[in-house]
Design a protein around this motif. Structure first.
Motif, short mmCIF file in Angstrom:
data_model
loop_
_atom_site.label_atom_id
_atom_site.label_comp_id
_atom_site.label_asym_id
_atom_site.label_seq_id
_atom_site.Cartn_x
_atom_site.Cartn_y
_atom_site.Cartn_z
N PHE A 257 22.20 22.28 -1.69
CA PHE A 257 22.75 20.98 -2.02
C PHE A 257 24.04 20.73 -1.26
N VAL A 258 24.89 21.76 -1.23
CA VAL A 258 26.17 21.59 -0.54
C VAL A 258 25.93 21.18 0.90
N LEU A 259 25.04 21.92 1.59
CA LEU A 259 24.85 21.66 3.01
C LEU A 259 24.26 20.28 3.24
N TYR A 260 23.31 19.89 2.40
CA TYR A 260 22.69 18.58 2.60
C TYR A 260 23.62 17.44 2.24
N VAL A 261 24.35 17.61 1.11
CA VAL A 261 25.29 16.55 0.73
C VAL A 261 26.37 16.42 1.79
N LEU B 229 14.63 14.91 -1.22
CA LEU B 229 14.28 16.32 -1.02
C LEU B 229 14.40 17.13 -2.30
N ILE B 230 14.95 16.51 -3.36
CA ILE B 230 15.12 17.26 -4.61
C ILE B 230 13.77 17.76 -5.11
N GLY B 231 12.75 16.92 -4.98
CA GLY B 231 11.42 17.34 -5.42
C GLY B 231 10.95 18.59 -4.72
N ASN C 98 8.09 16.17 -7.43
CA ASN C 98 7.94 15.23 -6.34
C ASN C 98 7.94 13.80 -6.85
N LEU C 99 7.23 13.58 -7.96
CA LEU C 99 7.16 12.24 -8.54
C LEU C 99 8.55 11.78 -8.96
N MET C 100 9.29 12.68 -9.64
CA MET C 100 10.64 12.33 -10.09
C MET C 100 11.51 11.94 -8.90
N ALA C 101 11.41 12.73 -7.82
CA ALA C 101 12.24 12.46 -6.65
C ALA C 101 11.92 11.09 -6.08
N ASP C 102 10.61 10.77 -6.01
CA ASP C 102 10.23 9.48 -5.46
C ASP C 102 10.72 8.34 -6.34
N LEU C 103 10.60 8.52 -7.67
CA LEU C 103 11.07 7.48 -8.58
C LEU C 103 12.58 7.28 -8.43
N LEU C 104 13.31 8.38 -8.40
CA LEU C 104 14.76 8.30 -8.26
C LEU C 104 15.13 7.60 -6.97
N TYR C 105 14.42 7.95 -5.91
CA TYR C 105 14.73 7.38 -4.62
C TYR C 105 14.48 5.88 -4.64
#
Lengths: 365, 311
Positions: A245-249, A291-293, A346-353
Motif C-alpha cells: 500500500f505504501v509503495l502504491y499510494v 488493485l485492492i481486490g 474483486n467485486l468490492m474493488a470494482d464497486l469502490l472504484y
C-alpha cells in the motif's frame, strides 16, 4: 519547455469534478458531482449480479480442477479417511468404506455428487477434525475474518498515511527510509516477521501473549483478552501487507502531485495539508482501489502463515492441519471458500472504484 | 525503446561510471535527478556485489569447505553468534551460517527450476492464446482468470497435500500456480505487437500463423517474458520457504530456508533468536538483490514503469 504545459488543463478533463478548471462554465463540475449525491444502487446491483453469474463457471471449474488433482494423487482416500484403523481393518470393512465414500467412480462423477450435495449445504466430513466440513467452517471463519479485516484496515490506513508522508518530499530522508523499509518488509516472509514479533513482544518485553485466543488459565473469550491476543497477529499481518500500500499510494500521490488538479489547488492558495490529503491522496488512491481486490489472495496467504505462527484458531490453521493429513473434503471446501473471497474482493474493488471515480460507468464493467 | 534519448539510465551499465547528465545539467531539477540516479547506481552496484557474493557462496562453499552442514555437535548447541560460528549454532549444534548457505542452495534451485517451468508454460500458453485468438483466446483467458482467483499458496498447499511433500511437488506447485501472470504479460505484449508493420510484412510475405508466432512474435516478447521469469525467482523462493515452514515442502532434515525457520521455532520460544533471524535474512537479501537487478533491467527495456516492484 514551460510554454505548452499551462495550455493542457483547458483541454484535459480533470479527475475530480470539484477541482475542474472553471473556464468552461459550471456544467462540467456540476455534471460530475450530480451522481455522487446518492449511491447508484441499480448499477451497483447490476454489476454484483453479473459478477455473481460469472463466478458460477469459475467456481465450477476450480472445483473440477481440484477433483482432477485429487484423482491424480497417489494417496488412497479410504486409508486417509480411516487413519490408523486402516492397518487393522479387514478387506471387507475397507471395501464397505470404499463404497460408502463413493471414491471408485470417475472423478467427474465424484465432483458432480459433491457439487450437488454442497449446494444443499453438505460439504462432506473432515477426516482430520472428525467433524462435518460445514461445521468446521462456521466455527472458525469468524476468527479468520476478524483477523484479516483488522489487519487489512490497519494496512490501508498506515499505508495511506505513510505513502503521502513519503511522497510529500520525493527523495527526502523520510521518503528514502519509508521506501527502503517497505522493500525490505515486502521481501520478508510473514511467518518470519511473526516469529520475530513473538520473540520481541512476548519473550523479551513480555507485554503481549505469544499466541492462541485465550490465556492458558481460562477458556472463555473476553473482549480484553481477545484484544490482547489479536494485537500481535493482526499487527504482523498488517505489517506484511502495508509495504504494498505504501509503495502504491506513494507512487499514486507522486503522479497526482504533478497533475493539474493539484496545481489548481495550489494556485488557489489552499493549505498544503488540504492539497495533500484532499486532492493528491484522493486521486492517488484511485489506482490503489482498483488493485485492492487483487490483494485478497495475498491477504489469505499471509493469514495462512500468520495463523499458523500464532496458533490462531481460524480457518487457515485448519487448512494446514488438513493439508498435512491430505484431508480432501476440508481442503476442497476451504479452497472454494478462498476463491469466493477473492472474487468478492474483486467485486468490492470494482464497486469502490465506480463510486470513487465518477468517470467510471458501473454499467460497462 | 523507440526514443533512446529519453532514457538516461540506459547509458549506465551496472559496473560502469555514471555518465554525465544529458540535457540541462546545471538546473536544480537536473541535479536532483542526478542525485537520484547516483542513488540508483549505488543500489545496482550493491545488488551486483551481494549477488555475486551469494552466488559464489552457494556454488563454492559445498565444494571447498570441508565442513558437514548436518554434523550434530550437542556440546556446542545454541551458541550465540561468535567468531567461530558467525551466525551461532542451532538446537543440535549445527552451524547456522553453513546451513543457511546450503538452505539457500536448495531454495535457489527450487526457485530457479520452478520459475523456469512456470515461465515456459506461461510463454507457451500466452503465445498460443494470443496468436490463435478468437474462442481459444477467450477460453484460455477464462482458465487463467480461474487459476488466479485461487490464492497461490493455498493452491500450492493443495497440490503438495495431494502429492507427497518433497522437492518435486513443491516445484510442481509453484510452476502450476505462477505461470498465469507470465501468460497474461505475453498475451498482452503479443496483442500489441500484432498490429506492427513487420508482422503485416511477414503475413503478406506468406508466412504461416505458426511461423509468424515463433519467428516474429515470441522473439519480440522475450525481454518482458525474461524479466517476468527473473522476478518470479524470489517469488518461488518465498513460496518454497512458506510451504516448507508449514511442514508441506522440503523434508525437515534437509536444510532449506523454510525448514530451518520451522525447526528454529522451539529454540526461539526459549529466547534464542539467531537460528530464526538469519534464515529469514537469507530470504530477504536475495529477493532484494534480484529485485534490484531486475528493476535496473526494466528501466533499460521499459523506462516508463519504474515504480512498481513485482515481488
Amino acid at each position: 519547455m514551460t510554454a505548452p504545459t499551462p495550455g493542457v488543463p483547458l483541454t484535459k478533463a480533470a479527475p475530480d469534478g470539484a477541482t475542474a478548471p472553471t473556464g468552461d462554465g459550471p456544467q462540467p463540475g456540476g455534471a460530475a458531482r450530480a451522481p455522487r449525491a446518492a449511491l447508484p444502487w441499480r448499477p451497483m446491483a447490476g454489476l454484483a449480479g453479473r459478477r455473481l453469474l460469472a463466478a458460477v463457471p469459475v467456481l465450477a471449474a476450480v472445483t473440477l480442477g481440484l477433483f482432477a488433482l485429487a484423482a491424480a494423487s497417489p494417496f488412497d482416500p479410504v486409508k486417509q479417511y480411516a487413519g490408523d484403523a486402516a492397518l487393522r481393518a479387514d478387506a471387507a470393512t475397507l471395501a464397505q468404506l470404499r463404497e460408502n465414500l463413493g471414491v471408485d467412480v470417475h472423478f467427474t462423477e465424484q465432483w458432480w455428487r459433491w457439487l450437488t450435495s454442497a449446494l444443499g449445504g453438505d460439504l462432506g466430513d473432515s477426516s482430520t477434525l472428525r467433524q462435518p466440513v460445514a461445521q468446521v467452517v462456521t466455527e472458525r471463519i469468524g476468527w479468520s475474518v476478524l483477523l484479516c479485516a483488522v489487519a487489512f484496515v490497519l494496512a490501508v490506513v498506515i499505508g495511506a498515511l505513510l505513502g503521502v508522508a513519503a511522497a510529500r518530499r520525493r527523495g527526502g530522508l523520510l521518503d528514502r527510509c519509508v521506501t527502503a523499509t517497505a522493500y525490505v518488509l515486502q521481501a520478508a516472509p510473514p511467518f518470519w516477521l511473526g516469529l520475530l514479533a513473538v520473540w520481541l513482544f512476548a519473550l523479551q518485553l513480555g507485554v503481549l501473549p505469544a499466541g492462541g485466543l485465550t490465556d492458558t488459565d481460562s477458556d472463555t473469550v473476553t473482549a480484553g483478552s481477545l484484544l490482547r491476543h489479536l494485537a500481535l497477529p493482526a499487527a504482523v499481518l498488517a505489517l506484511s501487507q502495508t509495504p504494498w500500500f505504501v509503495l502504491y499510494v506513494r507512487q499514486g500521490v507522486l503522479d497526482a502531485l504533478g497533475e493539474d488538479p493539484v496545481r489548481g489547488a495550489r494556485a488557489r492558495g489552499l493549505k498544503e495539508h488540504t492539497v495533500l490529503y484532499g486532492h493528491a491522496l484522493r486521486s492517488g488512491l484511485l489506482p490503489v482501489l482498483t488493485l485492492i481486490g487483487s490483494r485478497v489472495p495475498e491477504l489469505i496467504t499471509g493469514a495462512l502463515l500468520v495463523e499458523t505462527v500464532f496458533s490462531w484458531p481460524g480457518i487457515a490453521s485448519a487448512t494446514v492441519r488438513a493439508a498435512t493429513a491430505s484431508d480432501f473434503p476440508l481442503l476442497a471446501a476451504l479452497t472454494v471458500l478462498a476463491t469466493l473471497a477473492v472474487l468478492l474482493g474483486n467485486l468490492m474493488a470494482d464497486l469502490l472504484y465506480g463510486l470513487a471515480d465518477p468517470r467510471v460507468a458501473l454499467e460497462e464493467m | 525503446m523507440t526514443a533512446p534519448a529519453a532514457d538516461p539510465s540506459a547509458a549506465e551499465g551496472p559496473g560502469g561510471p555514471p555518465t554525465p547528465a544529458s540535457g540541462g545539467p546545471w538546473s536544480a531539477a537536473a541535479s536532483a535527478r542526478r542525485g537520484r540516479r547516483d542513488h540508483r547506481t549505488l543500489r545496482v552496484r550493491t545488488s551486483v556485489v551481494l549477488g555475486v557474493a551469494l552466488a559464489l557462496a552457494v556454488l563454492l562453499v559445498p565444494l571447498l569447505v570441508p565442513l558437514d552442514q548436518q554434523a550434530v555437535d550437542l556440546a556446542n548447541k545454541l551458541r550465540p553468534p561468535s567468531w567461530e560460528h558467525p551466525f551461532g549454532t542451532d538446537d543440535v549444534g549445527r552451524d547456522v551460517l553453513l546451513r543457511c548457505v546450503y538452505g539457500l542452495r536448495v531454495s535457489l534451485l527450487v526457485g530457479l527450476v520452478a520459475a523456469l517451468a512456470a515461465s515456459v508454460l506461461g510463454v507457451c500458453v500466452g503465445a498460443l492464446a494470443a496468436s490463435l485468438g478468437g474462442s481459444v483466446d477467450r477460453l484460455v483467458m477464462r482458465v487463467v482468470d480461474g487459476i488466479s482467483s485461487v490464492p497461490h499458496l493455498l493452491l500450492g498447499v493443495f497440490i503438495v497435500a495431494m502429492f507427497r511433500p518433497g522437492v518435486w511437488p513443491v516445484i510442481l506447485s509453484v510452476g502450476l500456480t505462477h505461470w498465469v501472470s507470465t501468460a497474461r504479460i505475453v498475451r498482452a505484449e503479443i496483442h500489441s505487437l500484432r498490429s506492427r508493420p513487420y508482422i503485416d510484412a511477414a503475413v503478406s510475405g506468406g508466412a504461416s500463423r505458426w511461423r509468424v508466432t515463433v519467428r516474429h512474435l515470441v522473439p519480440g516478447v522475450w525481454p518482458q517474458a525474461a524479466l517476468a521469469a527473473v522476478l518470479m525467482v524470489p517469488h518461488a523462493i518465498w513460496h518454497e520457504s512458506a510451504l516448507s515452514f508449514l511442514g508441506l515442502g522440503i523434508p525437515p532434515h534437509q536444510a532449506s530456508l523454510g525448514t530451518m525457520t520451522e525447526a528454529a521455532r522451539g529454540s526461539l520460544l526459549a529466547g534464542d533468536w539467531w537460528p530464526t533471524l538469519f534464515p529469514g535474512l537469507f530470504i530477504i537479501v536475495p529477493t532484494l538483490v534480484i529485485a534490484g537487478l531486475a528493476g535496473a533491467w526494466r528501466e533499460r527495456i521499459n523506462p516508463r514503469r519504474r515504480s512498481e516492484l513485482m515481488l
